[in-house]
Design an enzyme around this catalytic site. Structure first.
Site: not given
Ligand code: CTP
Ligand code: CA
Length: 224
Positions: A33-36
């Site tokens: 995933t990512n930091h959003s």
């Protein structure tokens, strides 16, 4: 209460907002995933709702409570977001793609937990579909398409490429390396990129940024 006093300038408009990260499964217990956090997208959905729009919020997994009076469509992966968005895109007056969609996913998803072994581990990845690009390709006359460009360098040049390549009306650029901008920050520093040019904006909190983006969209629609 000040929120309720907002002018209902979006009455009768259908708006689709995407928000949050996507999660791409590796096996039943792991994902990429990512930091959003989803904050920007949720604030955009809220701002449009308060201004009288009929809002659909397609959201990846976040820790946030969605705004009231908004139709919420929860998704997990980029593929699920693609299906949710494309199935309701045609009837929308405005689409704002604030989600941080994974560009790659594991080429296969293991059905059982992968056990650790000696040595390293490389995970083969494949590309996900670019949701915004396909929306741009099928954009109905009169629909307004707003994308984001999250960059760490060459913001204007990269954002301009996205504007053209994806057939967008507006790109909201943000350089995540600037202080007070990007993931997890309460504030954001954005730049509008349109065919007409580049307009840097002052630092604002994310609720104000949302209002500023929606004001820009409404002004551009009125000028068309
Ligand atoms: N986007 C999308 N579908 C994807 C990837 C991105 O709809 N599979 C959208 C995002 O929601 C955002 C815009 O495209 O509005 C730009 O995302 P960004 O990651 O900045 O750009 P990319 O085109 O993915 O290019 P890169 O990551 O290589 O900079
Ligand atoms: Ca990307």
């Amino acid at each position: 209460l000040r929120d309720l006093a907002l002018e209902k300038d979006m009455k009768g408009l259908k708006v689709l907002v995407t928000a949050g990260p996507t999660q791409e499964a590796i096996d039943p217990v792991r994902y990429i995933t990512n930091h959003s956090t989803g904050t920007m997208g949720y604030q955009l959905a809220r701002n449009c709702m308060l201004r009288g729009a009929q809002v659909t919020l397609v959201t990846g997994r976040t820790a946030l409570t969605p705004p009231p009076f908004v139709e919420v469509v929860p998704v997990v992966s980029a593929q699920e977001m693609y299906e949710a968005v494309t199935s309701c895109a045609a009837g929308q007056d405005i689409i704002i793609k604030a989600a941080a969609v994974a560009d790659y996913r594991p080429a296969t998803v293991a059905s059982e937990k992968i056990k650790k072994a000696e040595g390293g581990w490389a995970i083969p990845l494949e590309r996900t579909r670019d949701i915004l690009r396909s929306l741009g390709e099928e954009k109905p006359a009169g629909q307004f398409l707003c994308g984001f460009a999250m960059e760490t360098q060459n913001l204007e040049e990269n954002a301009r490429k996205k504007l053209e390549a994806k057939n967008l009306d507006l790109v909201v650029g943000n350089n995540v390396k600037v202080a007070g901008a990007g993931f997890g920050a309460g504030t954001n520093v954005i730049t509008f990129i349109t065919k007409e040019g580049v307009e840097p904006q002052p630092q604002m909190d994310k609720a104000q940024v949302a209002g500023c983006i929606v004001d820009k969209i409404m002004a551009m629609r009125a000028a068309k």
